[in-house]
Scaffold this active site. Structure first.
Site, PDB file in Angstrom:
ATOM      1  N   CYS A 181       0.726  -1.290  -0.091  1.00 39.24           N
ATOM      2  CA  CYS A 181      -0.071   0.050  -0.016  1.00 39.24           C
ATOM      3  C   CYS A 181       0.843   1.199  -0.101  1.00 39.24           C
ATOM      4  O   CYS A 181       0.233   2.299  -0.399  1.00 39.24           O
ATOM      5  CB  CYS A 181      -1.146   0.032   1.217  1.00 39.24           C
ATOM      6  SG  CYS A 181       0.006  -0.628   2.711  1.00 39.24           S
ATOM      7  N   HIS A 198      -1.917   6.987   3.130  1.00 38.77           N
ATOM      8  CA  HIS A 198      -0.531   6.881   3.534  1.00 38.77           C
ATOM      9  C   HIS A 198       0.107   8.271   2.687  1.00 38.77           C
ATOM     10  O   HIS A 198       0.060   8.420   1.556  1.00 38.77           O
ATOM     11  CB  HIS A 198       0.336   5.534   2.817  1.00 38.77           C
ATOM     12  CG  HIS A 198      -0.030   4.407   3.561  1.00 38.77           C
ATOM     13  ND1 HIS A 198      -0.735   4.255   4.602  1.00 38.77           N
ATOM     14  CD2 HIS A 198       0.098   3.127   3.242  1.00 38.77           C
ATOM     15  CE1 HIS A 198      -0.934   3.151   5.169  1.00 38.77           C
ATOM     16  NE2 HIS A 198      -0.258   2.282   4.322  1.00 38.77           N
TER      17      HIS A 198
HETATM   18  N1  LIG Z   1      -4.568  -2.752   5.310  1.00 35.92           N
HETATM   19  C1  LIG Z   1      -3.977  -2.483   4.231  1.00 35.92           C
HETATM   20  O1  LIG Z   1      -4.068  -1.237   4.011  1.00 35.92           O
HETATM   21  C2  LIG Z   1      -3.387  -3.385   3.251  1.00 35.92           C
HETATM   22  C3  LIG Z   1      -3.004  -2.837   2.215  1.00 35.92           C
HETATM   23  C4  LIG Z   1      -2.514  -3.562   1.214  1.00 35.92           C
HETATM   24  C5  LIG Z   1      -2.225  -4.981   1.199  1.00 35.92           C
HETATM   25  N2  LIG Z   1      -2.716  -5.331   2.525  1.00 35.92           N
HETATM   26  C6  LIG Z   1      -2.330  -7.026   2.636  1.00 35.92           C
HETATM   27  O2  LIG Z   1      -3.866  -7.599   2.893  1.00 35.92           O
HETATM   28  C7  LIG Z   1      -3.657  -8.745   3.739  1.00 35.92           C
HETATM   29  C8  LIG Z   1      -5.023  -8.400   4.549  1.00 35.92           C
HETATM   30  O3  LIG Z   1      -4.842  -7.343   5.299  1.00 35.92           O
HETATM   31  P1  LIG Z   1      -5.909  -6.977   6.317  1.00 35.92           P
HETATM   32  O4  LIG Z   1      -5.137  -5.387   6.758  1.00 35.92           O
HETATM   33  O5  LIG Z   1      -7.255  -6.935   5.779  1.00 35.92           O
HETATM   34  O6  LIG Z   1      -5.722  -7.884   7.494  1.00 35.92           O
HETATM   35  P2  LIG Z   1      -6.594  -8.134   8.642  1.00 35.92           P
HETATM   36  O7  LIG Z   1      -7.635  -7.056   9.013  1.00 35.92           O
HETATM   37  O8  LIG Z   1      -5.867  -8.782   9.777  1.00 35.92           O
HETATM   38  O9  LIG Z   1      -7.327  -9.282   8.059  1.00 35.92           O
HETATM   39  C9  LIG Z   1      -6.714 -10.900   7.909  1.00 35.92           C
HETATM   40  C10 LIG Z   1      -7.727 -11.847   7.310  1.00 35.92           C
HETATM   41  O10 LIG Z   1      -6.968 -13.072   7.210  1.00 35.92           O
HETATM   42  C11 LIG Z   1      -7.849 -13.962   7.776  1.00 35.92           C
HETATM   43  N3  LIG Z   1      -7.147 -15.056   8.215  1.00 35.92           N
HETATM   44  C12 LIG Z   1      -6.165 -15.115   9.324  1.00 35.92           C
HETATM   45  N4  LIG Z   1      -5.828 -16.304   9.414  1.00 35.92           N
HETATM   46  C13 LIG Z   1      -6.291 -17.051   8.589  1.00 35.92           C
HETATM   47  C14 LIG Z   1      -5.976 -18.470   8.165  1.00 35.92           C
HETATM   48  N5  LIG Z   1      -5.088 -19.259   8.847  1.00 35.92           N
HETATM   49  N6  LIG Z   1      -6.969 -18.909   7.271  1.00 35.92           N
HETATM   50  C15 LIG Z   1      -7.736 -18.116   6.495  1.00 35.92           C
HETATM   51  N7  LIG Z   1      -8.003 -17.062   6.877  1.00 35.92           N
HETATM   52  C16 LIG Z   1      -7.066 -16.550   7.864  1.00 35.92           C
HETATM   53  C17 LIG Z   1      -8.637 -13.512   8.741  1.00 35.92           C
HETATM   54  O11 LIG Z   1      -9.743 -14.094   9.142  1.00 35.92           O
HETATM   55  P3  LIG Z   1     -10.559 -13.986  10.669  1.00 35.92           P
HETATM   56  O12 LIG Z   1     -11.254 -12.884  10.934  1.00 35.92           O
HETATM   57  O13 LIG Z   1     -11.505 -15.407  10.517  1.00 35.92           O
HETATM   58  O14 LIG Z   1      -9.444 -14.072  11.665  1.00 35.92           O
HETATM   59  C18 LIG Z   1      -8.994 -12.030   8.172  1.00 35.92           C
HETATM   60  O15 LIG Z   1     -10.272 -12.248   7.175  1.00 35.92           O
HETATM   61  C19 LIG Z   1      -2.371  -8.612   4.165  1.00 35.92           C
HETATM   62  O16 LIG Z   1      -1.504  -9.534   3.505  1.00 35.92           O
HETATM   63  C20 LIG Z   1      -1.784  -7.369   4.103  1.00 35.92           C
HETATM   64  O17 LIG Z   1      -0.653  -7.217   4.097  1.00 35.92           O
HETATM   65  C21 LIG Z   1      -3.237  -4.673   3.539  1.00 35.92           C
END
Ligand SMILES: NC(=O)c1ccc[n+]([C@@H]2O[C@H](COP(=O)([O-])OP(=O)(O)OC[C@H]3O[C@@H](n4cnc5c(N)ncnc54)[C@H](OP(=O)(O)O)[C@@H]3O)[C@@H](O)[C@H]2O)c1
Length: 368
Positions: free
Chosen positions: A167, A260
């Site tokens: 991001c 950001h």
């Molecule tokens: N936030 C940003 O601005 C952003 C920007 C670019 C890229 N990203 C990337 O996008 C991805 C998600 O980010 P996020 O910010 O949305 O994170 P988040 O809010 O922590 O969400 C994580 C997700 O992964 C699931 N999960 C965790 N462990 C799992 C497992 N063992 N099997 C299947 N699902 C699982 C969680 O499900 P539960 O609810 O069931 O635990 C939740 O749906 C990451 O790789 C991050 O680096 C994020």
């Protein structure tokens, strides 16, 4: 080029009219911050419809409304609220998967879905730097999509993986791409001020971030540096030739909700006047604009002349969160120019980036 774009535009227009049945899509990691953003952005999508949701086994079997702690500012779509969370396994999943998983689990699950014949359009960093995996910003390097053809999954089952960048890399690269095209780039130094939503939910503890700046985000500086060079690199047969310029990133977490902000200094290969640099940003248009993809902003990059902008509070939603706002262009006494760029981390930096990638893949015939 013009003929190819015109032909593709005709496809977009005819498909928009003809597409009464939308393409069923699934969201892996649907309960997280990025997963929720997918649910929100897909609600009225003209081509895609959410048909399947999965996250961890903590969520499996629950209604989406019970599994997700909804953090979006619009209401949870009623149809999705009642959907039951599936196991995070390819069996029974649709053929198009938007993925927003923690990267450790993404490294294990995304290849399984591709192996099962799915188009996996992902936000996670797990496979971004793999040589045969395209890392794409549709306005910057749409041709890199051709790397799909080198993937073993593609040959075996038709499945593939396409990634969008980190991001903070995406805002930087959107500001650099027009400069690279017109003047060439020799050196870049970027310092980020990254929003808390970039750490997911619940993310950074409030006691750590309130009234504070944290000068460390695990692996973020490495990702920004290597992804920028891959994104601005050149497709060379079955691989990407790195853009190869000097690049240094410093990453900080700040107490901002979304957006950001980055302070950037750049040395160009060819000298340019300030009005030429600003024109490069304001003139920047690419395939998504020519093809009128549903999530393509009219202006991928916008220059603001206000002395004290861009600011997350006022500028983060520019172009429905898909425009990178640049401002404060001034001479740099070490490199050539310095400026500030702002982009929305969960829209242009995550779900919106993946959606635009999927729209491009659809128009290019990779998603049916
Ligand atoms: N936030 C940003 O601005 C952003 C920007 C670019 C890229 N990203 C990337 O996008 C991805 C998600 O980010 P996020 O910010 O949305 O994170 P988040 O809010 O922590 O969400 C994580 C997700 O992964 C699931 N999960 C965790 N462990 C799992 C497992 N063992 N099997 C299947 N699902 C699982 C969680 O499900 P539960 O609810 O069931 O635990 C939740 O749906 C990451 O790789 C991050 O680096 C994020």
């Amino acid at each position: 080029m013009v003929t190819a774009v015109a032909a593709a535009m005709a496809v977009v227009e005819s498909e928009t009219i003809a597409m009464q049945t939308k393409i069923a899509v699934g969201i892996l990691g649907a309960t997280g911050i990025v997963g929720q953003r997918f649910v929100q952005m897909l609600e009225h999508h003209p081509w895609f419809e959410v048909a399947w949701l999965a996250a961890s086994d903590r969520s499996e079997g629950k209604k989406y409304s019970e599994a997700a702690r909804w953090r979006m500012k619009t209401d949870m779509p009623a149809r999705v609220a009642d959907m039951i969370m599936s196991p995070a396994k390819p069996k029974g999943a649709p053929k198009v998967i938007f993925a927003a998983l923690d990267s450790s689990i993404a490294a294990e699950l995304e290849p399984q879905f591709a192996e099962a014949g799915c188009a996996v359009v992902t936000n996670s960093s797990a496979l971004r730097m793999q040589a045969d995996v395209p890392l794409v910003i549709p306005e910057v390097n749409p041709d890199h999509i051709k790397l799909i053809e080198s993937q073993p999954w593609r040959r075996k089952t038709g499945g593939f993986v396409v990634t969008n960048p980190n991001c903070s890399a995406i805002g930087l690269v959107m500001a650099l791409a027009p400069l690279q095209q017109r003047f060439g780039i020799e050196t870049v130094i970027a310092v980020t001020m990254q929003a808390v939503s970039g750490a997911g939910y619940p993310g950074v503890a409030s006691l750590d971030i309130l009234g504070n700046v944290i000068p460390y985000i695990s692996k973020e500086e490495e990702k920004m540096e290597e992804e920028t060079l891959k994104l601005l690199g050149r497709l060379d047969g079955p691989s990407i030739k790195s853009a190869g310029f000097g690049m240094s990133a410093h990453c900080n977490r700040v107490a901002v909700e979304d957006g950001h902000t980055e302070s950037v200094s750049v040395k160009l290969k060819t000298k340019a006047k300030s009005e030429e640099v600003i024109a490069a940003w304001n003139d920047f248009r690419s395939e998504p604009q020519q093809l009128r993809l549903p999530n393509a902003p009219e202006h991928p990059v916008r220059y603001t002349t206000a002395m004290d902008r861009p600011q997350p509070r006022f500028d983060v939603d520019s172009g429905a969160g898909m425009t990178a706002t640049v401002g404060r262009l001034r001479p740099c006494s070490v490199l050539d120019w310095k400026f500030t760029v702002l982009s929305h981390n969960t829209i242009r930096g995550a779900a919106g980036a993946a959606l635009l990638n999927a729209e491009l893949l659809k128009v290019k015939g990779y998603i049916e």
